[in-house]
Design an enzyme around this catalytic site. Structure first.
Site, PDB file in Angstrom:
ATOM      1  N   TYR A   1       7.432  -7.923   0.909  1.00 26.41           N
ATOM      2  CA  TYR A   1       6.112  -8.077   1.500  1.00 26.41           C
ATOM      3  C   TYR A   1       5.406  -9.280   0.855  1.00 26.41           C
ATOM      4  CZ  TYR A   1       5.122  -5.992  -2.973  1.00 26.41           C
ATOM      5  OH  TYR A   1       5.062  -5.767  -4.322  1.00 26.41           O
TER       6      TYR A   1
ATOM      7  N   SER B   1      -0.760  -4.953 -10.672  1.00 25.13           N
ATOM      8  CA  SER B   1       0.337  -4.076 -10.240  1.00 25.13           C
ATOM      9  C   SER B   1       1.266  -4.767  -9.248  1.00 25.13           C
ATOM     10  CB  SER B   1      -0.288  -2.851  -9.599  1.00 25.13           C
ATOM     11  OG  SER B   1       0.605  -2.262  -8.709  1.00 25.13           O
ATOM     12  N   LYS B   2       2.524  -4.358  -9.307  1.00 25.43           N
ATOM     13  CA  LYS B   2       3.485  -4.874  -8.349  1.00 25.43           C
ATOM     14  C   LYS B   2       3.757  -3.815  -7.279  1.00 25.43           C
ATOM     15  CE  LYS B   2       6.481  -8.517 -10.056  1.00 25.43           C
ATOM     16  NZ  LYS B   2       5.591  -9.477 -10.377  1.00 25.43           N
ATOM     17  N   ARG B   3       3.137  -2.665  -7.455  1.00 28.44           N
ATOM     18  CA  ARG B   3       3.410  -1.594  -6.480  1.00 28.44           C
ATOM     19  C   ARG B   3       2.915  -2.006  -5.110  1.00 28.44           C
ATOM     20  NH1 ARG B   3       1.323   2.585  -9.698  1.00 28.44           N
ATOM     21  NH2 ARG B   3      -0.253   2.806  -8.089  1.00 28.44           N
TER      22      ARG B   3
END
Ligand code: GLU
Length: 470
Positions: free
Chosen positions: A16, A246-248
Site C-alpha cells: 500500500y 507505525s508501519k501497521r
C-alpha cells in the site's frame, strides 16, 4: 547545459502507499510544479520476492485521487534489467566491483562469527581477493554469484544535503553492497543510481531512512564519473509519543484513510505540513497554493509528528468547506448502506446542512443524522420527563399549533416557545428537555426551531403523538 529540474518518486510496489510515501511523492511533485520542472514516476520492482500483485494499480489510482500527477512514466525497473547489467559489467571491467560466490551458508557462518566476536556484522570482502582463475573455475562449475561494489576501505565520504547540511561517513562502515543478485536482477542501489542518472534526475527528495544508502550511491556515481544529484532527505515521521511512525497498514495506508472517510484535499494539506511550513502560522492550503509556496528551504530537520487527531480536525474543516449539495452527493452511499430512505431531497439537504457541522469523518454522518429518519430510541431517556403531566400538555399544545401551520419556520417556532411559557408556565429545562427528547431523542442538542425546520410539520407532529401514546 540543461538545468531544468527533474525529480522522481520511486516507490517499491510492496503493498500500500504509506503516508510517508505520500509525503515524498507530494514534495517531489510540488517541487517540480514550483520550479517548472518534471516529475517522474518510477516503479522500483526489481525485488521480485516482495512484489505484490495489484500494488502498482492501487498506487497509481491513489496518486490520481489525491491529485499528484506525473509528467513522465511510470517507468518499470523490471523492464530495464539489461541496462543495469551493462553498467554492472562496466564496474567489473573498471575494477570497481567483483563477483562474489559466497553461499547463504557461508554468509550465515561469517555473520555468526562476527556476532560472536562482537564485530560489526557486514560482508567481510573475502571474494575481493579471488584470482582470475578462481573466478573462472567457479563459473565453470555453475556456481551462482552476485556482483558486489568494491567500496574503498580507507578515508571517508562526505556530501551536502539541502536539509541536513554536510553528512560524512567513514568508508570502512560501508558494506560491499550487492549490486546484481544471483537471479540477474539489480538491487535497489544499482538500479536507483543508474536510473537517476539515465533519467537526468537533478534532485533526490526522499525519506531520511535512505541517508545511509548515500555513500553506496556516491561510490557508484564516482565510479561511473557521473555528476551527483542534489540530496534532500526528509525528516522522520513520528507518533505523538515520538516513536517512529507505525508501519501497521490500517494506521498509515493512504488507501485506508480514503476508505475511512478522509477527503483527499485534507490528507494532502495535512501531509504537506509534516516537515514543511510556510514560515507563518497558516495551515490551510489547497494543492494549487502549495504548488506556489513550496520550497526545500522551508523543510526542517526535526522529526514530524503525525497527529491523527489534528488530521481529523482538519478533515472536519474541509468537510464544512464543501458546498452542501456536493457534500450531500458524496455522502449518499453511506445512507444507502445504512438503508436510510433519503428520497425527500429537500429534507436530505437540510439534514446534511445541519449534520456537517458535527462530523470530522464522512461515515460519522449516519450517527449525526439517523435521528431525523428513524424512530427514536428512547430506551435510555429519562421517562419521568416524558410522562410528566405538564410535558404531556405541552406536546398536545404543540400538536395543535403545528397542525395549523404547514411550514413551521424558525420565527413561528420561536414564537411558539414563548407562547408555551405564557400559557403553561414552563421554561428552561422543563421546556427544552421534553421537546428535544420528543423530536431528537436526546435532552441536549440543537435548538428546537432548527429541529422542526428539518423534520417538517408532519414528522414533528408524529413524534409528539408517539410520546403521548407511550
Ligand atoms: N524504492 C525506494 C522506496 O521504496 C526508493 C528510495 C529512493 O527514493 O531512492 O522508497
Amino acid at each position: 547545459m540543461n538545468d531544468k529540474i527533474r525529480v522522481r518518486f520511486a516507490p517499491s510496489p510492496t503493498g500500500y502507499l504509506h503516508v510517508g510515501g505520500l509525503r515524498t511523492a507530494l514534495y517531489n511533485y510540488l517541487f517540480a510544479c514550483k520550479n517548472d520542472g518534471t516529475f517522474i514516476l518510477r516503479i522500483e520492482d526489481t525485488d521480485r520476492k516482495r512484489y505484490v500483485e495489484g500494488a502498482v494499480e492501487s498506487l497509481l489510482n491513489t496518486l490520481d485521487i489525491v491529485g499528484i500527477h506525473h509528467d513522465e512514466g511510470p517507468v518499470y525497473q523490471s523492464e530495464r534489467t539489461e541496462l543495469y547489467q551493462k553498467y554492472a559489467r562496466k564496474l567489473l571491467d573498471d575494477g570497481n566491483a567483483y563477483k562474489c560466490f559466497c553461499t547463504q551458508d557461508d554468509l550465515e557462518k561469517m555473520r555468526g562469527e562476527q556476532r560472536a566476536n562482537n564485530r560489526d556484522v557486514r560482508y567481510d570482502g573475502r571474494c575481493r581477493h579471488l584470482t582470475e582463475k578462481e573466478v573462472q573455475k567457479n563459473i565453470e562449475a555453475g556456481n551462482p554469484y552476485v556482483i558486489r561494489a568494491k567500496i574503498p576501505q580507507e578515508d571517508s565520504v562526505s556530501f551536502d544535503d539541502v536539509i541536513r547540511g554536510e553528512i560524512k561517513f567513514a568508508w570502512k562502515m560501508v558494506e560491499d553492497q550487492v549490486l546484481i543478485k544471483s537471479d540477474g536482477y539489480p538491487t535497489y542501489h544499482l538500479a536507483c543510481v543508474v536510473d537517476d542518472h539515465e533519467m537526468g534526475i537533478t534532485h533526490i527528495i526522499r525519506g531520511e531512512e535512505w541517508v545511509t544508502s548515500c555513500p553506496k550511491h556516491i561510490f557508484l556515481y564516482r565510479s561511473f564519473g557521473w555528476d551527483e544529484p542534489v540530496y534532500a532527505h526528509l525528516p522522520l515521521l513520528l507518533n505523538p509519543d515520538k516513536s517512529k511512525l507505525s508501519k501497521r497498514q490500517g494506521d498509515v495506508a493512504v488507501e485506508d484513510f480514503l476508505k475511512k472517510g478522509y477527503l483527499p484535499e485534507a490528507l494532502v494539506n495535512y501531509v504537506a505540513l509534516l516537515g514543511w511550513n510556510p514560515g507563518d502560522d497558516r495551515e490551510m492550503f489547497s494543492i494549487d497554493e502549495l504548488q506556489k509556496e513550496f520550497s526545500l528551504a522551508r523543510i526542517g530537520k526535526a522529526g514530524a509528528v503525525f497527529d491523527l487527531e489534528k488530521l481529523k480536525w482538519m478533515n472536519g474543516l474541509y468537510i464544512r468547506q464543501l458546498p452542501t449539495e456536493i457534500l450531500a452527493e458524496k455522502l449518499k452511499t453511506y445512507f444507502i448502506e445504512a438503508k436510510i430512505d433519503i428520497s425527500d431531497e429537500g429534507k436530505y439537504l437540510k439534514v446534511i446542512n445541519f449534520a456537517k457541522e458535527r462530523i470530522n469523518l464522512l461515515p460519522e454522518i449516519i450517527e449525526q443524522s439517523e435521528m431525523f429518519y428513524r424512530d427514536l430510541d428512547l430506551s435510555k431517556a429519562d421517562h419521568s420527563i416524558i410522562r410528566d403531566e405538564t410535558s404531556k400538555q405541552m406536546f398536545q399544545y404543540w400538536i395543535d399549533e403545528l397542525s395549523a401551520n404547514a411550514e413551521p419556520d424558525s420565527e413561528f417556532v420561536s414564537t411558539l416557545v414563548k407562547k408555551t411559557t405564557e400559557k403553561l408556565g414552563v421554561k428552561g429545562k422543563k421546556l427544552y428537555f421534553p421537546l428535544r427528547l420528543a423530536l431528537y431523542g436526546k435532552e441536549h442538542g440543537p435548538n428546537i426551531p432548527q429541529l422542526i425546520a428539518i423534520l417538517g410539520q408532519d414528522e414533528s407532529i408524529k413524534r409528539f403523538e408517539q410520546l403521548l401514546e407511550l
